[in-house]
Every structure is written in structure tokens, then in C-alpha cells.
Scaffold this active site. Structure first.
Site, PDB file in Angstrom:
ATOM      1  N   TYR A 147     -13.366  -3.359  10.867  1.00 14.56           N
ATOM      2  CA  TYR A 147     -12.039  -2.724  10.800  1.00 14.56           C
ATOM      3  C   TYR A 147     -11.311  -2.918  12.138  1.00 14.56           C
ATOM      4  O   TYR A 147     -10.133  -3.308  12.169  1.00 14.56           O
ATOM      5  CB  TYR A 147     -12.203  -1.239  10.486  1.00 14.56           C
ATOM      6  CG  TYR A 147     -10.901  -0.470  10.346  1.00 14.56           C
ATOM      7  CD1 TYR A 147     -10.118  -0.575   9.201  1.00 14.56           C
ATOM      8  CD2 TYR A 147     -10.453   0.369  11.365  1.00 14.56           C
ATOM      9  CE1 TYR A 147      -8.925   0.135   9.066  1.00 14.56           C
ATOM     10  CE2 TYR A 147      -9.264   1.091  11.235  1.00 14.56           C
ATOM     11  CZ  TYR A 147      -8.513   0.968  10.093  1.00 14.56           C
ATOM     12  OH  TYR A 147      -7.321   1.670   9.968  1.00 14.56           O
ATOM     13  N   GLY A 198       0.836  -1.213   0.000  1.00 12.15           N
ATOM     14  CA  GLY A 198       0.000   0.000   0.000  1.00 12.15           C
ATOM     15  C   GLY A 198       0.861   1.250   0.000  1.00 12.15           C
ATOM     16  O   GLY A 198       0.613   2.194   0.750  1.00 12.15           O
TER      17      GLY A 198
HETATM   18  N1  LIG Z   1      -5.291   7.301   7.981  1.00  4.12           N
HETATM   19  C1  LIG Z   1      -5.432   6.979   9.248  1.00  4.12           C
HETATM   20  O1  LIG Z   1      -5.927   7.771  10.077  1.00  4.12           O
HETATM   21  C2  LIG Z   1      -4.968   5.640   9.755  1.00  4.12           C
HETATM   22  C3  LIG Z   1      -4.960   5.453  11.138  1.00  4.12           C
HETATM   23  C4  LIG Z   1      -4.537   4.243  11.652  1.00  4.12           C
HETATM   24  C5  LIG Z   1      -4.137   3.248  10.805  1.00  4.12           C
HETATM   25  N2  LIG Z   1      -4.152   3.432   9.461  1.00  4.12           N
HETATM   26  C6  LIG Z   1      -3.716   2.318   8.629  1.00  4.12           C
HETATM   27  O2  LIG Z   1      -2.589   2.707   7.870  1.00  4.12           O
HETATM   28  C7  LIG Z   1      -2.581   2.005   6.628  1.00  4.12           C
HETATM   29  C8  LIG Z   1      -2.519   3.017   5.486  1.00  4.12           C
HETATM   30  O3  LIG Z   1      -3.656   3.857   5.588  1.00  4.12           O
HETATM   31  P1  LIG Z   1      -3.814   5.212   4.749  1.00  4.12           P
HETATM   32  O4  LIG Z   1      -4.606   6.112   5.576  1.00  4.12           O
HETATM   33  O5  LIG Z   1      -2.504   5.604   4.215  1.00  4.12           O
HETATM   34  O6  LIG Z   1      -4.764   4.662   3.580  1.00  4.12           O
HETATM   35  P2  LIG Z   1      -4.996   5.218   2.089  1.00  4.12           P
HETATM   36  O7  LIG Z   1      -4.585   6.630   1.992  1.00  4.12           O
HETATM   37  O8  LIG Z   1      -6.385   4.834   1.762  1.00  4.12           O
HETATM   38  O9  LIG Z   1      -3.965   4.332   1.208  1.00  4.12           O
HETATM   39  C9  LIG Z   1      -4.140   2.950   1.184  1.00  4.12           C
HETATM   40  C10 LIG Z   1      -3.026   2.302   0.422  1.00  4.12           C
HETATM   41  O10 LIG Z   1      -3.209   0.867   0.489  1.00  4.12           O
HETATM   42  C11 LIG Z   1      -3.310   0.355  -0.827  1.00  4.12           C
HETATM   43  N3  LIG Z   1      -4.223  -0.777  -0.829  1.00  4.12           N
HETATM   44  C12 LIG Z   1      -5.547  -0.797  -0.538  1.00  4.12           C
HETATM   45  N4  LIG Z   1      -6.027  -2.038  -0.649  1.00  4.12           N
HETATM   46  C13 LIG Z   1      -4.992  -2.823  -1.029  1.00  4.12           C
HETATM   47  C14 LIG Z   1      -4.866  -4.185  -1.336  1.00  4.12           C
HETATM   48  N5  LIG Z   1      -5.908  -5.022  -1.262  1.00  4.12           N
HETATM   49  N6  LIG Z   1      -3.654  -4.663  -1.723  1.00  4.12           N
HETATM   50  C15 LIG Z   1      -2.591  -3.833  -1.824  1.00  4.12           C
HETATM   51  N7  LIG Z   1      -2.643  -2.517  -1.535  1.00  4.12           N
HETATM   52  C16 LIG Z   1      -3.845  -2.027  -1.151  1.00  4.12           C
HETATM   53  C17 LIG Z   1      -3.774   1.512  -1.688  1.00  4.12           C
HETATM   54  O11 LIG Z   1      -3.418   1.270  -3.052  1.00  4.12           O
HETATM   55  P3  LIG Z   1      -4.174   2.042  -4.267  1.00  4.12           P
HETATM   56  O12 LIG Z   1      -3.610   3.434  -4.304  1.00  4.12           O
HETATM   57  O13 LIG Z   1      -3.791   1.246  -5.468  1.00  4.12           O
HETATM   58  O14 LIG Z   1      -5.625   2.017  -3.955  1.00  4.12           O
HETATM   59  C18 LIG Z   1      -3.006   2.666  -1.037  1.00  4.12           C
HETATM   60  O15 LIG Z   1      -1.670   2.662  -1.466  1.00  4.12           O
HETATM   61  C19 LIG Z   1      -3.849   1.155   6.612  1.00  4.12           C
HETATM   62  O16 LIG Z   1      -3.545  -0.154   7.034  1.00  4.12           O
HETATM   63  C20 LIG Z   1      -4.739   1.845   7.624  1.00  4.12           C
HETATM   64  O17 LIG Z   1      -5.663   0.959   8.192  1.00  4.12           O
HETATM   65  C21 LIG Z   1      -4.575   4.613   8.915  1.00  4.12           C
END
Ligand SMILES: NC(=O)c1ccc[n+]([C@@H]2O[C@H](COP(=O)([O-])OP(=O)(O)OC[C@H]3O[C@@H](n4cnc5c(N)ncnc54)[C@H](OP(=O)(O)O)[C@@H]3O)[C@@H](O)[C@H]2O)c1
Length: 259
Positions: free
Chosen positions: A163, A12
């Protein structure tokens, strides 16, 4: 082919936290294997920036929930770089719809668990096997693993239970790999972000703005992908190598209790 520089796999890595981690580590000298799901354009943008930082980047499209894709991600790194020094399980999704717990559907449960837990577990398993093999050949190597979880691993949000369950499971996954690999000299960490400004939280940004201003986050600001990348970089550099199975929360003090 074998890379002379250390190689990190970031799942990701095309957007948000994964992108921040990939770019930060590239600036610290890492070659990057960048997995993503759909967004080729965004992945190529990150690749360009990694190359501008003087490092190499392999973009590897594939759904971490698919066993075939997981195999081809690791085969791609094998062919392209010939080594894996740091495994970062970051890819994750929120439920498509925030549904009350009593309305959670099996489809959403399966989709979220497959992407956020089942896929990362089995990808980590294959990466760990490869790391153990590398260590047999080169015992001086210190491969490391990091699981990006969430404060949702311990905070119950009844409108996205699937989630929370996935992140609680991923937290235990980090513990399990840490316990299994400690004697082999492979440190494993959980990095637990709080509320981070990315596409994932964009839809609920105004709600979080007021919660943060109201004190939900003691440091009174959103986190950024860079905040998470800094914590990851400390682990990547080996600064925490006499630790394993530890949780580093990057949440502006979210988990702090005060009276
Ligand atoms: N944002 C927050 O507040 C937050 C807080 C706590 C934890 N997290 C965790 O941190 C991680 C990243 O979150 P983010 O906020 O950066 O999310 P994001 O901006 O939505 O980015 C998600 C990334 O994961 C990729 N992805 C989604 N589904 C996938 C799959 N099935 N296989 C491979 N890659 C996949 C996406 O690729 P594409 O670009 O190709 O779609 C993108 O690169 C996640 O695990 C999330 O649960 C986030």
C-alpha cells in the site's frame, strides 16, 4: 450531448472519501460522473443525493485496474456529459491481509499496485489527453486533476508495504502530470489524507482511536470525508490555480514535527 455544468469524474465515489467529495462538489454545482467497483446500491444512493442537490449524476461501474473498464468509464462520460473538467483519482484499496513485509505476497502486491497506481496512472493519461483536446477547442477552459494519495506515501508501515509503495508512486504520478501539463494550463494537485473515518479504516478503528488520543494526530481527532472534500473543493473552484504539483495534506497536522 454536452453538459452546461462543469463535470467531475470521481473514481471510487460510492463510499468514504469519494462519496464525500462527490456530494460536496454536487452541492457546489458540479455534475458528477461517479465510478465505483462493486457496490451498485451505495453508488445509487450517492446518485440520488446528487440529484437532490440539483445536479446530474452518471454511475459508471468498473475496476480502475482494468484497461477495458477505464476505456468504458471515459466513453460513458463522453456520451453522457460530453466534457470533463475535473479528474479525481480516489479509488483505492488496502491489502486484503496486513502481512509483515517479509510475508508480502506477489498476488497482494499486484492487486494493490494495479488498483492504486497502475490503473490511476493510465486513467489519468487518457483523461489528460481528453482535457488537452478540450482546451484546443475551448482555450478558456481550465481543466484540473487531483490525486488522492495518503500519508502512507511517506510513512513506512511494514505490515502493508505494498500500500505504501502504491501511494508513494501515486504521489510521483501527481508530480509528473503536474510537470507535463503546467504549460498547457492544467493544474494538478496531490491531496494527501491522514487517518480518515471510512470503511477502509473501520477494521482498525479501535487501534487508531488510542493512537489519536495519544497524540499521533496533533489535532487529536479522526479526519472525515468532508475534511478531504473541503480541500478538493478549493482546488475545484480554482482558488489555487497559480499553483500546481502541490501537496495538500489533510491529516490534522500528522506530518508536523515538533519537539
Ligand atoms: N480512509 C483513510 O484513512 C485513508 C487515508 C489516506 C488515504 N486514503 C485513500 O483514499 C481513497 C478512498 O479511501 P476510503 O477510505 O474512502 O476507502 P473506502 O471507504 O474503502 O471506499 C473505497 C472506494 O473505492 C472504490 N473502489 C475500490 N476498488 C476499486 C476499483 N478497483 N475500481 C474502482 N473503484 C474501486 C469502492 O467502490 P465499491 O463501493 O464498489 O467497493 C469505494 O467507492 C483511497 O485511495 C485510499 O487509499 C484513505
Amino acid at each position: 450531448m454536452s453538459s452546461e455544468h462543469s463535470v467531475v469524474l470521481v473514481t471510487g465515489g460510492s463510499r468514504g472519501i469519494g462519496r464525500g467529495i462527490a456530494l460536496h462538489l454536487a452541492r457546489e454545482g458540479w455534475n458528477v460522473a461517479l465510478n465505483f467497483s462493486q457496490n451498485i446500491e451505495k453508488a445509487e444512493e450517492v446518485k440520488k443525493k446528487v440529484i437532490e442537490a440539483g445536479r446530474q449524476c452518471l454511475t459508471l461501474q468498473g475496476d480502475v485496474g482494468s484497461s477495458q473498464a477505464r476505456r468504458s468509464i471515459l466513453e460513458g462520460i463522453h456520451r453522457g456529459f460530453g466534457r470533463l473538467d475535473l479528474f479525481i483519482s480516489n479509488a483505492g484499496i488496502a491489502p486484503r491481509v496486513r502481512n509483515d513485509l517479509l510475508e508480502t505476497t506477489e498476488e497482494s502486491f499486484d492487486e494493490v499496485l494495479s488498483t492504486n497506481l497502475r490503473g490511476p496512472f493510465f486513467l489519468a493519461q487518457s483523461a489528460a489527453r481528453w482535457m488537452l483536446k478540450q482546451k484546443q477547442d475551448q482555450p478558456e477552459l481550465i481543466p484540473r486533476m487531483i490525486f488522492i494519495t495518503s500519508i502512507s506515501s511517506y510513512v513506512a508501515s511494514v505490515n502493508r508495504g505494498e500500500y505504501c509503495i502504491s501511494k508513494a508512486g501515486l504521489s510521483m504520478t501527481a508530480q509528473l502530470f503536474a510537470a507535463r501539463l503546467a504549460a498547457d494550463g492544467i493544474p494538478v494537485f496531490e491531496v494527501r489524507p491522514g487517518i480518515i473515518q471510512t470503511d477502509m479504516t473501520a477494521k482498525v478503528a479501535s487501534r487508531y482511536d488510542s493512537l489519536i488520543a495519544g497524540g499521533l494526530v496533533p489535532q487529536r481527532r479522526w479526519g472525515t470525508p468532508e475534511d478531504v472534500a473541503h480541500a478538493v473543493a478549493a482546488i475545484a473552484r480554482g482558488d489555487l490555480d497559480y499553483s500546481t504539483g502541490q501537496v495538500i495534506e489533510v491529516g490534522g497536522g500528522f506530518g508536523l514535527r515538533s519537539l
